[in-house]
Design a protein around this motif. Structure first.
Motif, PDB file in Angstrom:
ATOM      1  N   UNK A  89      79.307 -24.284 -30.695  1.00 47.86           N
ATOM      2  CA  UNK A  89      80.088 -23.325 -30.146  1.00 47.86           C
ATOM      3  C   UNK A  89      81.649 -23.211 -30.562  1.00 47.86           C
ATOM      4  N   UNK A  90      82.078 -24.463 -30.536  1.00 48.24           N
ATOM      5  CA  UNK A  90      83.711 -24.438 -30.753  1.00 48.24           C
ATOM      6  C   UNK A  90      83.978 -23.844 -32.200  1.00 48.24           C
ATOM      7  N   UNK A  91      82.928 -24.263 -33.202  1.00 47.88           N
ATOM      8  CA  UNK A  91      83.206 -23.616 -34.571  1.00 47.88           C
ATOM      9  C   UNK A  91      83.056 -22.044 -34.596  1.00 47.88           C
ATOM     10  N   UNK A  92      81.849 -21.594 -33.840  1.00 46.16           N
ATOM     11  CA  UNK A  92      81.743 -20.366 -33.673  1.00 46.16           C
ATOM     12  C   UNK A  92      82.775 -19.367 -33.098  1.00 46.16           C
ATOM     13  N   UNK A  93      83.610 -19.923 -32.227  1.00 47.69           N
ATOM     14  CA  UNK A  93      84.603 -19.349 -31.358  1.00 47.69           C
ATOM     15  C   UNK A  93      85.968 -19.217 -32.402  1.00 47.69           C
ATOM     16  N   UNK A  94      85.935 -20.480 -33.127  1.00 45.62           N
ATOM     17  CA  UNK A  94      87.224 -20.380 -34.146  1.00 45.62           C
ATOM     18  C   UNK A  94      86.843 -19.485 -35.152  1.00 45.62           C
ATOM     19  N   UNK A  95      85.650 -19.320 -35.670  1.00 46.53           N
ATOM     20  CA  UNK A  95      85.228 -18.219 -36.803  1.00 46.53           C
ATOM     21  C   UNK A  95      85.585 -16.800 -35.988  1.00 46.53           C
ATOM     22  N   UNK A  96      85.311 -16.755 -34.903  1.00 42.55           N
ATOM     23  CA  UNK A  96      85.576 -15.233 -34.231  1.00 42.55           C
ATOM     24  C   UNK A  96      87.089 -14.918 -34.313  1.00 42.55           C
ATOM     25  N   UNK A  97      87.900 -15.965 -33.756  1.00 41.92           N
ATOM     26  CA  UNK A  97      89.174 -15.799 -33.629  1.00 41.92           C
ATOM     27  C   UNK A  97      90.007 -15.475 -35.013  1.00 41.92           C
ATOM     28  N   UNK A  98      89.571 -16.450 -35.967  1.00 38.81           N
ATOM     29  CA  UNK A  98      90.155 -16.580 -37.443  1.00 38.81           C
ATOM     30  C   UNK A  98      90.057 -15.402 -38.130  1.00 38.81           C
ATOM     31  N   UNK A  99      88.703 -14.489 -37.870  1.00 42.38           N
ATOM     32  CA  UNK A  99      88.536 -13.467 -38.751  1.00 42.38           C
ATOM     33  C   UNK A  99      88.657 -12.161 -37.706  1.00 42.38           C
ATOM     34  N   UNK A 100      89.177 -12.303 -36.534  1.00 49.03           N
ATOM     35  CA  UNK A 100      89.275 -11.210 -35.916  1.00 49.03           C
ATOM     36  C   UNK A 100      87.781 -10.357 -35.455  1.00 49.03           C
ATOM     37  N   UNK A 101      86.833 -11.055 -35.395  1.00 49.46           N
ATOM     38  CA  UNK A 101      85.453 -10.413 -35.351  1.00 49.46           C
ATOM     39  C   UNK A 101      84.885 -10.515 -34.281  1.00 49.46           C
ATOM     40  N   UNK A 102      84.361  -9.556 -33.018  1.00 49.08           N
ATOM     41  CA  UNK A 102      83.875  -9.656 -31.896  1.00 49.08           C
ATOM     42  C   UNK A 102      82.524 -10.206 -31.764  1.00 49.08           C
ATOM     43  N   UNK A 103      81.794 -10.596 -32.983  1.00 48.63           N
ATOM     44  CA  UNK A 103      80.576 -11.270 -33.004  1.00 48.63           C
ATOM     45  C   UNK A 103      80.633 -12.349 -34.296  1.00 48.63           C
ATOM     46  N   UNK A 104      80.087 -13.688 -33.669  1.00 43.18           N
ATOM     47  CA  UNK A 104      79.911 -14.682 -34.797  1.00 43.18           C
ATOM     48  C   UNK A 104      78.955 -15.603 -34.395  1.00 43.18           C
ATOM     49  N   UNK A 105      78.397 -16.185 -35.539  1.00 43.39           N
ATOM     50  CA  UNK A 105      77.049 -17.041 -35.276  1.00 43.39           C
ATOM     51  C   UNK A 105      76.671 -17.982 -36.217  1.00 43.39           C
ATOM     52  N   UNK A 106      76.279 -19.214 -35.876  1.00 44.64           N
ATOM     53  CA  UNK A 106      75.672 -20.152 -36.605  1.00 44.64           C
ATOM     54  C   UNK A 106      74.236 -19.785 -36.867  1.00 44.64           C
ATOM     55  N   UNK A 107      73.603 -18.962 -37.831  1.00 47.58           N
ATOM     56  CA  UNK A 107      72.373 -18.404 -37.996  1.00 47.58           C
ATOM     57  C   UNK A 107      71.518 -19.371 -38.768  1.00 47.58           C
ATOM     58  N   UNK A 108      70.288 -19.678 -38.219  1.00 50.13           N
ATOM     59  CA  UNK A 108      69.480 -20.725 -39.171  1.00 50.13           C
ATOM     60  C   UNK A 108      68.203 -19.586 -39.699  1.00 50.13           C
ATOM     61  N   UNK A 109      67.810 -19.917 -40.826  1.00 50.02           N
ATOM     62  CA  UNK A 109      66.611 -19.121 -41.494  1.00 50.02           C
ATOM     63  C   UNK A 109      65.416 -19.790 -41.205  1.00 50.02           C
ATOM     64  N   UNK A 110      64.755 -19.343 -40.418  1.00 48.89           N
ATOM     65  CA  UNK A 110      63.490 -19.743 -39.904  1.00 48.89           C
ATOM     66  C   UNK A 110      62.272 -19.035 -41.164  1.00 48.89           C
ATOM     67  N   UNK A 111      61.090 -19.430 -41.068  1.00 52.03           N
ATOM     68  CA  UNK A 111      59.898 -18.845 -41.758  1.00 52.03           C
ATOM     69  C   UNK A 111      60.072 -17.363 -41.665  1.00 52.03           C
ATOM     70  N   UNK A 112      60.078 -16.913 -40.269  1.00 51.61           N
ATOM     71  CA  UNK A 112      60.083 -15.399 -40.014  1.00 51.61           C
ATOM     72  C   UNK A 112      61.307 -14.833 -39.183  1.00 51.61           C
ATOM     73  N   UNK A 113      62.232 -15.726 -39.101  1.00 51.56           N
ATOM     74  CA  UNK A 113      63.152 -15.239 -38.192  1.00 51.56           C
ATOM     75  C   UNK A 113      64.668 -15.877 -38.465  1.00 51.56           C
ATOM     76  N   UNK A 114      65.623 -15.347 -37.856  1.00 51.17           N
ATOM     77  CA  UNK A 114      67.088 -15.772 -37.964  1.00 51.17           C
ATOM     78  C   UNK A 114      67.257 -16.319 -36.569  1.00 51.17           C
ATOM     79  N   UNK A 115      67.460 -17.693 -36.474  1.00 51.65           N
ATOM     80  CA  UNK A 115      67.639 -18.144 -35.245  1.00 51.65           C
ATOM     81  C   UNK A 115      68.914 -18.598 -35.067  1.00 51.65           C
ATOM     82  N   UNK A 116      69.424 -18.241 -33.866  1.00 49.52           N
ATOM     83  CA  UNK A 116      71.125 -18.485 -33.535  1.00 49.52           C
ATOM     84  C   UNK A 116      71.023 -20.088 -33.021  1.00 49.52           C
ATOM     85  N   UNK A 117      71.691 -20.811 -33.646  1.00 46.68           N
ATOM     86  CA  UNK A 117      71.968 -22.324 -33.058  1.00 46.68           C
ATOM     87  C   UNK A 117      73.218 -22.004 -32.008  1.00 46.68           C
ATOM     88  N   UNK A 118      74.137 -21.150 -32.258  1.00 46.88           N
ATOM     89  CA  UNK A 118      75.303 -20.725 -31.594  1.00 46.88           C
ATOM     90  C   UNK A 118      75.867 -19.407 -31.965  1.00 46.88           C
TER      91      UNK A 118
END
Length: 593
Positions: A33-62
């Motif tokens: 979550x700390x890295x995700x918040x940092x990404x949002x702040x550094x790039x000025x984006x309201x949405x940020x995520x650590x997204x893992x590509x499963x066999x049929x979905x994208x699952x958000x670790x954070x």
């Protein structure tokens, strides 16, 4: 190849890598979550995520800025990132035909940028991504920042994966990793292996002495040394695991030149060099257990247990190496069963008992006392030899409860004998490990007081070598016991490696000559010289001497001629139960008052 999925073979490898990390469906973590918040702040984006590509979905670790935790993989830009392994920037998703009908667009998302989460093998696990509700561009500096943040995510993944899976001392994968990797290894790959080699450095007598003297840090030094020797001798880290303590497992290829025999020989030579520690060179002697396995058959636990059983068999036989067999497995299981069954035996009314072997004063023939010997009648296995179960006990925490059982029972039976006018003294065998118990002396005194016995009523027997191994702490307890009046005997005298000056420091008042010197006394001039010298040495130290293993009159006559005070052995009496001891005493042998 689809934009959203790699070729089938690569996809299988990618999914195997993802699932091996055990990240999917795990709870939120502040580290991510700390890295995700940092990404949002550094790039000025309201949405940020650590997204893992499963066999049929994208699952958000954070994730921040979104309430959902997953979305379908189809038409998800993160799936494109993990498939291509490259940065993806979509200034306006509504204008991009790949994503115009994506659930993200329907939710109001217009901008996307994602950097790949890549393993060391280049497999894409997902993406570190930022999203916005308005179309926009991204600068080269922002792209580099997002790439750096993706690298931080992977560093965190590797750290968590290593924690609990890679031993921090040796740097080798641990037992848990072996269990997972062995189970996940395809049969084709497993066919390259055929031998599991257990290497245990922790069961030599010198190892135990070194730990006592040098402390726990020495164990870590041995583990590091062992890993270095294995990597260097076996040609790399592949197939090596640190199972625990100072025990390692090596999976060897069936086609290895010279087979496991050459590997063992090379390791024996390599381990001949001392372990460098605090400028004190100490040799770590390995024990090897070898188990062959058929690829694709049997579990990781089966293989590990077979190799461990073989190593255990090697230790029991006093050899350096042993090949697993059904017989060795049965012996190993018997040892484990005995240890497990001894716990309820301590509470059972009729499993454990004491036998008594009298010893007499040689000059006058009076019975001065008897040695209490522990016996175990297993409800299913029958009589268990003390030579089988006592060494097992001394390797475990059962030493304390077993010794306390013996002391309590000996005190109770001695009190009963004395009430009937049989004024004996009982001797009991005590492990020097018991002297490390801070309340050993208190427990002993409580047992004596409970039955109205004075401290002199009990004699404690310790082996010479065990006292040497347990050092100053043992000596302090022995001095305290001797000051209270408890008799202290050095058992198996002459078989250890004590110096005369060390024996002078032991607060003992009795020595028992080992039966190995006495049984051949009548026919061996060498043993006669040794025994005469030991008797004189013990007398010089101010000790009484008891000879064990006296089986013929000639030996008894020799001992009498050289001033030995007491004798014990089959010539006098075999070990017997308490009722038989009473009869034996009343039949004509006088008990000392």
């Amino acid at each position: 190849m689809s934009l959203f999925s790699p070729p089938p073979a690569e996809e299988r490898r990618r999914l195997d890598a993802l699932r091996a990390l055990n990240l999917l469906e795990t709870p939120p973590s502040e580290s991510y979550d700390r890295i995700t918040r940092l990404a949002s702040q550094m790039l000025g984006a309201p949405v940020a995520a650590v997204s893992l590509t499963d066999s049929h979905r994208q699952w958000f670790k954070s994730a921040i800025g979104t309430a959902g935790q997953e979305l379908p993989r189809h038409q998800a830009p993160c799936a494109v990132v993990s498939t291509s392994g490259q940065m993806l920037v979509v200034p306006d998703m509504l204008e991009d035909e790949r994503f115009a009908s994506s659930p993200l667009v329907r939710a109001g998302i217009r901008f996307y940028a994602g950097a790949p989460l890549l393993t060391r093998e280049g497999l894409g696990l997902g993406a570190m991504c930022v999203l916005d509700t308005v179309p926009r561009e991204i600068s080269p500096a922002e792209m580099q920042s997002l790439t750096d943040l993706a690298a931080m995510v992977m560093a965190q993944v590797e750290l968590e994966h290593a924690f609990g899976r890679i031993d921090p001392v040796s740097g080798l994968p641990n037992r848990l990793q072996f269990l997972d990797e062995f189970a996940a290894r395809p049969v084709v790959e497993a066919a390259a292996y055929g031998v599991a080699l257990m290497v245990d450095l922790s069961h030599s007598s010198q190892f135990g002495q070194a730990v006592t003297v040098l402390g726990p840090a020495y164990v870590e030094a041995v583990a590091r040394h062992g890993a270095e020797v294995l990597v260097r001798t076996l040609g790399g880290r592949n197939g090596l695991y640190h199972i625990g303590g100072c025990a390692f497992l090596a999976l060897l290829e069936a086609t290895r030149p010279g087979g496991w025999q050459q590997a063992v020989a090379a390791l024996e030579e390599a381990f001949a060099a001392p372990v460098p520690f605090a400028e004190v060179p100490v040799k770590a002697t390995p024990t090897f257990g070898i188990a062959t396995f058929q690829p694709g058959q049997g579990s990781a636990d089966d293989v590990l247990h077979a190799a461990a059983s073989a190593a255990d068999e090697a230790r029991s036989a006093g050899s350096g190496a042993s090949l697993y067999s059904a017989d060795s497995h049965a012996r190993s299981r018997r040892r484990l069963r005995l240890l497990a069954d001894l716990v309820p035996a301590l509470a059972a009314p009729d499993s454990l008992s004491l036998m008594f072997q009298p010893r007499i004063e040689i000059a006058g023939g009076a019975c001065q006392g008897a040695e209490a010997l522990l016996r175990w009648c297993h409800p299913e296995l029958g009589a268990i030899s003390p030579g089988e179960f006592i060494p097992l006990v001394e390797q475990t925490a059962l030493t304390q409860p077993v010794t306390r059982w013996v002391i309590r029972r000996a005190a109770a039976q001695l009190a009963a004998l004395r009430r009937d006018g049989l004024g004996l003294r009982l001797s009991v065998n005590v492990s020097a490990l018991n002297l490390a118990e801070p309340d050993f002396t208190r427990h002993l005194m409580e047992a004596l007081e409970e039955h109205g016995l004075e401290p002199q009523a009990l004699e404690l027997e310790f082996t010479e070598s065990a006292l040497m191994r347990n050092g100053d702490a043992a000596l302090a307890q022995l001095r305290a016991l001797r000051a209270m009046g408890v008799e202290i005997a050095i058992d198996d005298f002459g078989t250890g490696y004590s110096t005369f000056s060390y024996l002078q420091t032991l607060p003992a008042n009795i020595v028992k000559l080992d039966q190995s010197f006495i049984r051949g006394l009548s026919a061996s001039a060498r043993d006669q010289r040794l025994v005469a010298t030991m008797i004189q040495l013990a007398h010089d130290l101010g000790h009484r001497v008891v000879a064990e293993g006296v089986e013929d009159q000639a030996a008894l006559d020799f001992l009498a001629a050289h001033g030995c005070e007491e004798a014990q052995g089959y010539l006098i009496a075999r070990p017997m139960a308490e009722p038989a001891l009473r009869d034996w005493l009343r039949a004509g042998v006088r008990a000392a008052a």
